[in-house]
Scaffold this motif. Structure first.
Motif, PDB file in Angstrom:
ATOM      1  N   UNK A 525       5.675  15.275  18.100  1.00 36.67           N
ATOM      2  CA  UNK A 525       6.071  14.003  17.404  1.00 36.67           C
ATOM      3  C   UNK A 525       5.270  14.103  16.044  1.00 36.67           C
ATOM      4  N   UNK A 526       5.911  13.493  15.111  1.00 37.75           N
ATOM      5  CA  UNK A 526       5.313  13.400  13.857  1.00 37.75           C
ATOM      6  C   UNK A 526       5.035  11.929  13.307  1.00 37.75           C
ATOM      7  N   UNK A 527       3.913  11.706  13.010  1.00 38.16           N
ATOM      8  CA  UNK A 527       3.649  10.306  12.365  1.00 38.16           C
ATOM      9  C   UNK A 527       3.618  10.318  10.836  1.00 38.16           C
ATOM     10  N   UNK A 528       4.328   9.726  10.013  1.00 37.30           N
ATOM     11  CA  UNK A 528       4.364   9.695   8.478  1.00 37.30           C
ATOM     12  C   UNK A 528       3.980   8.238   8.392  1.00 37.30           C
ATOM     13  N   UNK A 529       3.422   8.206   6.944  1.00 32.71           N
ATOM     14  CA  UNK A 529       3.216   6.901   6.492  1.00 32.71           C
ATOM     15  C   UNK A 529       4.214   6.676   5.431  1.00 32.71           C
ATOM     16  N   UNK A 560      10.049  11.832   0.912  1.00 35.90           N
ATOM     17  CA  UNK A 560       8.575  12.222   0.316  1.00 35.90           C
ATOM     18  C   UNK A 560       7.468  11.992   1.578  1.00 35.90           C
ATOM     19  N   UNK A 561       8.037  11.089   2.469  1.00 33.55           N
ATOM     20  CA  UNK A 561       6.976  11.003   3.601  1.00 33.55           C
ATOM     21  C   UNK A 561       7.261  11.884   4.740  1.00 33.55           C
ATOM     22  N   UNK A 562       8.502  12.675   4.633  1.00 25.67           N
ATOM     23  CA  UNK A 562       8.786  13.727   5.421  1.00 25.67           C
ATOM     24  C   UNK A 562       9.760  13.334   6.604  1.00 25.67           C
ATOM     25  N   UNK A 563      10.288  12.295   6.513  1.00 25.13           N
ATOM     26  CA  UNK A 563      11.628  11.859   7.527  1.00 25.13           C
ATOM     27  C   UNK A 563      12.678  12.831   7.069  1.00 25.13           C
ATOM     28  N   UNK A 564      13.254  13.078   8.118  1.00 28.32           N
ATOM     29  CA  UNK A 564      14.528  14.037   8.112  1.00 28.32           C
ATOM     30  C   UNK A 564      15.807  13.399   8.929  1.00 28.32           C
ATOM     31  N   UNK A 565      16.697  13.825   8.376  1.00 24.45           N
ATOM     32  CA  UNK A 565      18.005  13.347   8.835  1.00 24.45           C
ATOM     33  C   UNK A 565      18.119  14.007  10.374  1.00 24.45           C
ATOM     34  N   UNK A 566      18.398  13.326  11.503  1.00 30.37           N
ATOM     35  CA  UNK A 566      18.422  13.433  12.682  1.00 30.37           C
ATOM     36  C   UNK A 566      17.298  13.251  13.624  1.00 30.37           C
ATOM     37  N   UNK A 569      13.531   7.452  15.945  1.00 31.19           N
ATOM     38  CA  UNK A 569      12.141   6.671  15.704  1.00 31.19           C
ATOM     39  C   UNK A 569      11.665   6.350  17.096  1.00 31.19           C
ATOM     40  N   UNK A 570      10.270   6.908  17.234  1.00 28.70           N
ATOM     41  CA  UNK A 570       9.835   6.461  18.628  1.00 28.70           C
ATOM     42  C   UNK A 570       8.882   5.479  18.565  1.00 28.70           C
ATOM     43  N   UNK A 571       8.060   5.075  17.525  1.00 26.28           N
ATOM     44  CA  UNK A 571       7.366   3.886  17.167  1.00 26.28           C
ATOM     45  C   UNK A 571       7.099   3.483  15.700  1.00 26.28           C
ATOM     46  N   UNK A 572       7.085   2.223  15.770  1.00 22.62           N
ATOM     47  CA  UNK A 572       6.831   1.544  14.176  1.00 22.62           C
ATOM     48  C   UNK A 572       5.640   0.732  14.247  1.00 22.62           C
ATOM     49  N   UNK A 597       3.515   1.436   6.490  1.00 22.81           N
ATOM     50  CA  UNK A 597       3.419   1.533   8.081  1.00 22.81           C
ATOM     51  C   UNK A 597       3.480   2.838   8.627  1.00 22.81           C
ATOM     52  N   UNK A 598       2.827   3.048   9.806  1.00 21.49           N
ATOM     53  CA  UNK A 598       3.037   4.551  10.187  1.00 21.49           C
ATOM     54  C   UNK A 598       4.242   4.415  11.093  1.00 21.49           C
ATOM     55  N   UNK A 599       4.941   5.418  11.099  1.00 22.45           N
ATOM     56  CA  UNK A 599       6.339   5.525  11.788  1.00 22.45           C
ATOM     57  C   UNK A 599       6.255   6.960  12.353  1.00 22.45           C
ATOM     58  N   UNK A 600       6.371   6.919  13.834  1.00 18.57           N
ATOM     59  CA  UNK A 600       6.299   8.334  14.684  1.00 18.57           C
ATOM     60  C   UNK A 600       7.864   8.596  14.954  1.00 18.57           C
TER      61      UNK A 600
END
Length: 674
Positions: A525-529, A560-566, A569-572, A597-600
């Motif tokens: 899991x990755x957590x991005x801001x 820029x935060x690192x989210x990718x297509x595919x 979302x595990x948590x917000x 917000x932190x999104x995992x």
């Protein structure tokens, strides 16, 4: 947040592996069903206790024999060989005695019959397969830690609930509640398979079950063995429920018919969907025999129902009863042939084989008895009824009886008496043969009710023969042809329908099975801001539970935060979103302030041999009308382990492949988070 239901296909439809997944319904306290009190001293529980004790002794003796045989092969010392040979003969004698004791136990049909004073032919029930206690707690914790990346200690309540359900399943009550308990556990095995059994790996635990007929222990790592054994017990419990019904009432006989039809369905389903079972009671030959036995017992109940529904003893009714009895004789004769086949006769109890043979002769006698009643006790037909009587009589015998034509015979009372006397003579011979066979079996001789039924039927035939026999009869009695078997109610093989059982996935907190299963792998899991930009976040969401990031705008805040297509979302903001619906995640993102917000998120790894691009294309396929894999339960998971080489060697299945899908939940069109 309420956990969405995981849906299954409609009742009667099979999954791609030909199995039935359960229908889920959230419950506040999980499983509330409990097994019988194992210490309750009922007659049936005493039999199960004896069965468990014998199974353990057989297991011990077989281990001793295996060790002695290994020593006999390994040693070259003649004295040691002689000692071991003597020990082997002693062990084999013990095993033979235990086998005979178990056979006698399997023949204790009286404990499963109804307690009423009514007299009816006993039915053959099956004892339940016994299993050893199993501790899955450690392997499940390890799988949760290694595969799901969570602390297994957080799931102690779920693990305990599952283990309690398995323990309760070992002692089901002999009623609908017991059947629901077995079906509930079977349904939970579907989720256990998907959650914790990867295609190319096992949990390192053995499932131990004892053969219902021989007591020989078997064990396998394959979860399919556990499923098959539970399914066998579902069929066995149906036989016990059917045997206990009071078949002197219409309600009781209907319940017995339904129970034996469902038992036949369970054994037939097991036979068609599993192969290479490690125990003899679940081999194809044994299951085929059990299906035929259940069908025969259904046919016997149909005959008893016809007797109960008889309001008058007219000619056509008696002919119908004779043909129903002939049909029962026919199906029991087929069961007897099956039981005496080389692959079956060695482990089927002798009392079963004898009982089936006795019933075949008994019902053949009854068919001739009712033929005689139709000819001798019913008055000749009127001119209006004669065509119907003649038509029925022409189709009644297997071959045309000697003597005048049917139309003349039916009009002549003396000719009717002659043919009726011939039928009674044959009935008496068959009754005597049934009684002779009954006397050859020590176990059946102890069944007073069976002997009472046979003697009563024999006396009825003798009495009727004496009534119609005249001193001046000097004619030679003709040989009565056999009666053509016919039934008005054909038995139905009712396959098990697990969609009727509403259960909750005990481990639902791990997330929806569409993503969070043992069949899928994902990157850590990755957590991005995530901070909102002038033009919003710059990504598109799609689907439910979990919500899929269907697209990311290049150069946007999301990119820029690192989210990718595919990504899923595990948590917000620390709130678990694995079971969240599309609209709920959108709402969480809309209320984000300037601080962000932190999104995992997690990213599924593509299956072996599939590129990342192919994976993304599959996830985005909904744009062409097909639901994405990320949507909840759009693709159902297999109930059985995959057909890898190890599975085929352990316990294979016959493939029945079909795919079921479900359209998107009604959450609106694709929305872009802003």
């Amino acid at each position: 947040m309420m956990i969405p239901e995981e849906e299954s296909p409609p009742a009667g439809e099979t999954e791609e592996d030909g199995d039935f997944p359960p229908l889920l319904q959230p419950s506040e306290s999980g499983s509330v069903r409990k097994g019988c009190d194992p210490l309750a001293q009922t007659q049936r529980s005493k039999l199960q206790h004896r069965r468990a004790r014998i199974n353990q002794q057989i297991n011990k003796e077989m281990r001793m024999r295996a060790g002695a045989e290994n020593l006999f092969r390994a040693t070259s010392n003649h004295k040691v060989k002689e000692t071991v040979a003597l020990e082997l003969s002693y062990v084999n004698s013990n095993l033979q005695l235990l086998k005979e004791e178990l056979e006698e136990l399997n023949s204790c049909m009286g404990a499963y019959q109804n307690d009423s004073d009514s007299i009816s032919v006993p039915m053959i029930p099956l004892g339940l397969k016994e299993t050893k206690e199993l501790d899955l707690a450690g392997p499940l914790r390890e799988m949760i830690r290694d595969h799901y990346g969570e602390d297994g200690a957080l799931y102690e309540a779920e693990i305990k609930e599952f283990m309690e359900l398995r323990q309760a399943m070992r002692t089901p009550s002999r009623n609908e509640a017991g059947l629901e308990l077995l079906r509930e556990y079977y349904s939970q095995l579907y989720f256990l398979d998907n959650r914790f059994f990867p295609p190319n790996k096992n949990l390192g635990v053995f499932f131990h079950w004892y053969d219902s007929l021989t007591g020989v222990p078997s064990h396998q790592r394959a979860l399919a063995f556990e499923k098959g054994s539970v399914l066998f017990n579902i069929g066995a419990l149906h036989t016990q429920i059917g045997a206990r019904q009071d078949r002197t009432t219409l309600q009781g006989v209907d319940c017995a018919i339904d129970a034996f039809q469902k038992a036949a369905g369970a054994f037939n389903y097991l036979k068609e969907n599993f192969s290479n079972a490690p125990s003899l009671d679940m081999s194809a030959a044994s299951l085929n025999m059990l299906v035929r036995l259940m069908i025969a017992q259904v046919q016997e109940c149909v005959f008893e129902k016809a007797l109960l529904l008889r309001t008058q003893s007219d000619f056509l009714t008696c002919l119908q009863l004779a043909q129903e009895a002939a049909r029962v004789d026919e199906v029991y004769s087929l069961v007897y042939q099956t039981m005496t086949q080389p692959h079956v006769k060695d482990y089927v109890p002798f009392s079963w084989t004898t009982m089936v043979h006795v019933k075949a002769e008994h019902f053949k006698a009854l068919s001739h008895y009712y033929a005689a009643i139709a000819l001798c006790d019913c008055p000749p037909a009127s001119d209006a009824d004669l065509p119907d009587h003649e038509k029925a009589f022409l189709q009644f015998h297997v071959s045309v009886p000697e003597g005048p034509a049917p139309c003349q015979l039916l009009r002549d009372p003396e000719e009717r008496r002659k043919l009726g006397k011939a039928h009674l003579k044959k009935a008496i011979m068959r009754h005597e043969e049934a009684m002779r066979l009954h006397s050859l079996c020590k176990i059946l001789r102890k069944m007073d009710i069976l002997q009472e039924v046979l003697c009563f039927a024999h006396k009825c035939s003798l009495s009727k023969y004496a009534e119609i026999d005249h001193e001046e009869d000097f004619f030679e009695t003709v040989d009565a042809p056999d009666i053509h078997p016919k039934t008005h109610q054909r038995p139905e093989i009712k396959s098990p329908n697990f969609s009727k059982v509403k259960v909750t996935d005990i481990f639902h907190r791990l997330g929806p099975l569409s993503v969070f299963s043992a069949k899928n792998k994902w990157h850590p899991p990755r957590t991005v801001r995530l901070v909102r930009g002038e033009n919003g976040f710059g990504f598109t969401l799609r689907g439910d539970s979990p919500v899929l990031i269907a697209g990311v705008v290049a150069g946007s805040c999301a990119a820029e935060a690192g989210l990718k297509e595919g990504d899923y979302i595990v948590s917000v903001g620390g709130k678990d979103c694995r079971w969240a619906r599309h609209a709920e995640v959108v709402q969480l993102l809309k209320v984000i302030g300037e601080e962000g917000v932190d999104v995992t998120v997690i990213t599924l790894q593509p299956p072996d041999g599939q590129s990342t691009a192919d994976k993304k294309s599959s996830a985005m396929s909904s744009s062409t009308g097909s639901p994405p894999k990320g949507n909840k339960e759009n693709r159902r998971k297999s109930l059985l382990p995959g057909k890898g080489a190890s599975t085929l060697l352990a316990w294979g299945r016959r493939s029945k492949r079909s795919t079921f899908g479900r359209p998107f939940a009604a959450v609106g069109d694709n929305e872009q988070a802003r």
